[in-house]
Design a protein around this motif. Structure first.
Motif, PDB file in Angstrom:
ATOM      1  N   ASP A  74      88.900 -31.277  49.086  1.00  0.00           N
ATOM      2  CA  ASP A  74      89.364 -30.038  50.557  1.00  0.00           C
ATOM      3  C   ASP A  74      90.514 -31.375  51.312  1.00  0.00           C
ATOM      4  O   ASP A  74      89.014 -31.513  52.082  1.00  0.00           O
ATOM      5  N   TYR A  75      90.930 -31.702  50.877  1.00  0.00           N
ATOM      6  CA  TYR A  75      92.635 -32.876  52.142  1.00  0.00           C
ATOM      7  C   TYR A  75      92.004 -32.172  53.792  1.00  0.00           C
ATOM      8  O   TYR A  75      92.192 -32.896  54.347  1.00  0.00           O
ATOM      9  N   LYS A  76      91.933 -31.011  53.878  1.00  0.00           N
ATOM     10  CA  LYS A  76      92.662 -30.065  55.412  1.00  0.00           C
ATOM     11  C   LYS A  76      90.742 -30.199  56.384  1.00  0.00           C
ATOM     12  O   LYS A  76      90.962 -31.283  57.511  1.00  0.00           O
ATOM     13  N   ARG A  77      90.020 -29.890  55.618  1.00  0.00           N
ATOM     14  CA  ARG A  77      88.652 -30.959  56.402  1.00  0.00           C
ATOM     15  C   ARG A  77      88.549 -31.954  56.158  1.00  0.00           C
ATOM     16  O   ARG A  77      88.076 -32.717  57.256  1.00  0.00           O
ATOM     17  N   ALA A  78      88.720 -33.020  55.268  1.00  0.00           N
ATOM     18  CA  ALA A  78      88.622 -34.139  55.109  1.00  0.00           C
ATOM     19  C   ALA A  78      89.661 -35.042  56.421  1.00  0.00           C
ATOM     20  O   ALA A  78      88.678 -35.795  57.282  1.00  0.00           O
ATOM     21  N   LEU A  79      90.526 -34.277  56.496  1.00  0.00           N
ATOM     22  CA  LEU A  79      91.369 -34.972  57.438  1.00  0.00           C
ATOM     23  C   LEU A  79      91.021 -35.050  59.010  1.00  0.00           C
ATOM     24  O   LEU A  79      90.863 -34.835  60.117  1.00  0.00           O
ATOM     25  N   GLU A  80      90.928 -33.462  59.129  1.00  0.00           N
ATOM     26  CA  GLU A  80      89.967 -32.760  60.131  1.00  0.00           C
ATOM     27  C   GLU A  80      88.871 -33.917  60.877  1.00  0.00           C
ATOM     28  O   GLU A  80      88.378 -34.677  61.936  1.00  0.00           O
ATOM     29  N   LEU A  81      88.004 -34.344  59.311  1.00  0.00           N
ATOM     30  CA  LEU A  81      86.608 -34.666  59.803  1.00  0.00           C
ATOM     31  C   LEU A  81      87.093 -36.377  60.430  1.00  0.00           C
ATOM     32  O   LEU A  81      86.542 -37.199  61.191  1.00  0.00           O
ATOM     33  N   VAL A  82      87.568 -36.446  59.537  1.00  0.00           N
ATOM     34  CA  VAL A  82      88.564 -38.675  59.595  1.00  0.00           C
ATOM     35  C   VAL A  82      89.107 -38.720  61.026  1.00  0.00           C
ATOM     36  O   VAL A  82      89.036 -39.168  61.777  1.00  0.00           O
ATOM     37  N   ASN A  83      89.814 -37.647  61.482  1.00  0.00           N
ATOM     38  CA  ASN A  83      90.137 -37.708  62.758  1.00  0.00           C
ATOM     39  C   ASN A  83      89.398 -37.731  64.043  1.00  0.00           C
ATOM     40  O   ASN A  83      89.717 -38.414  65.339  1.00  0.00           O
ATOM     41  N   ARG A  84      87.771 -36.952  63.750  1.00  0.00           N
ATOM     42  CA  ARG A  84      87.453 -36.806  64.613  1.00  0.00           C
ATOM     43  C   ARG A  84      86.655 -37.910  64.979  1.00  0.00           C
ATOM     44  O   ARG A  84      86.687 -38.234  65.774  1.00  0.00           O
TER      45      ARG A  84
END
Length: 296
Positions: free
Chosen positions: A242-252
């Motif tokens: 789930d790369y979209k969620r993964a990117l959202e979380l790491v960006n936070r």
């Protein structure tokens, strides 16, 4: 005349013996007081405890009881200050004394640190045996701090050994003691370590649940944990593709990081996510930010 001389010699000898005894007792009292001070400092100021230990007399100059406590505290200070323990020789001194002592608490701590030492030395069977012995030694003591740490580290080792059910039982016991201690940080740390074990064994839903439980307990005053758990959740999402969620979380997580020690794993995680998404230029940009061991 001879009798008078003999009496004088006896008086002088007795006076010298009394003075020596007084000096010995005073020195013993000072050493005991120093060891007790170090033990009190150990939990909140382990760095200060370590510094005081550096100025203590050589262990060979101490009585057996003092040697045992000094050996235990020295090893404890090493672990708490992240100094590698390269030998079990000091712990063996403590073990030899406390094995036959009525001091259950110090005996339990000694066995616990022997378990830690053998775990770090990759002698897992010995480590598991010492965790079990530490648990038996602690049955009649009231020290929730010790019992939390014992069960947490024991659980981590059991999880590494694929003893999943036993590991879960120890994590649950550790959580019980964290609640009794009313220590939110310990609970957050536990959920992080427990979740990480689930992540490494491919139990991604379990890991996700535990990281979220830790996140809910985190606040701005525990930002380091909050940031860490966000990245853990990102790693779980990455494993689930789930790369979209993964990117959202790491960006936070990146938006909250303050120094390079926090940023390095985040840059690496974001780079790996982008690499798995076949975005090679962007992946190289983030992976190369960690200049310590990056090989393009």
């Amino acid at each position: 005349m001879k009798n008078k001389t003999l009496i004088i010699i006896v008086i002088i000898a007795a006076t010298a013996a009394a003075l020596s005894l007084g000096i010995y007792q005073k020195r013993t009292h000072q050493i005991n007081a120093s060891l007790l001070q170090i033990e009190q400092l150990m939990y909140e100021r382990p760095d200060s405890a370590w510094k005081i230990l550096q100025h203590m007399p050589s262990i060979s100059q101490l009585r057996k009881e003092e040697q045992a406590l000094h050996a235990l505290l020295f090893t404890q200070a090493q672990y708490k200050n992240y100094i590698p323990v390269k030998s079990d020789s000091l712990l063996r001194i403590a073990e030899a004394y406390y094995r036959t002592s009525n001091d259950s608490l110090h005996k339990a701590w000694t066995l616990f640190y022997l378990a830690q030492y053998y775990r770090d030395s990759d002698e897992k069977e010995k480590a598991l045996s010492y965790f079990q012995q530490a648990n038996i030694a602690s049955r009649n003591i009231e020290n929730n701090q010790f019992k939390f740490l014992l069960n947490l580290h024991w659980a981590n080792l059991l999880s590494d050994e694929d003893a999943e059910n036993k590991g879960i039982e120890k994590y649950q016991t550790a959580n019980k003691y964290a609640i009794l201690l009313k220590d939110t940080l310990k609970q957050i740390d536990l959920y992080g370590q427990w979740g990480w074990c689930c992540l490494l064994t491919g139990k991604y839903d379990c890991a996700d649940s535990l990281f979220n439980m830790g996140l809910k307990l985190s606040t701005s005053s525990k930002m380091t944990y909050y940031n860490y758990l966000l990245n853990c959740l990102s790693l779980t999402a990455r494993e689930k593709k789930d790369y979209k969620r993964a990117l959202e979380l790491v960006n936070r997580s990146l938006s909250l990081a303050k120094d390079s020690t926090e940023l390095y794993p985040l840059w690496n995680n974001k780079g790996e996510i982008l690499l798995e998404m076949n975005q090679y230029d962007s992946a190289h940009f983030y992976l190369s930010k960690d200049t310590r061991d990056y090989d393009p």
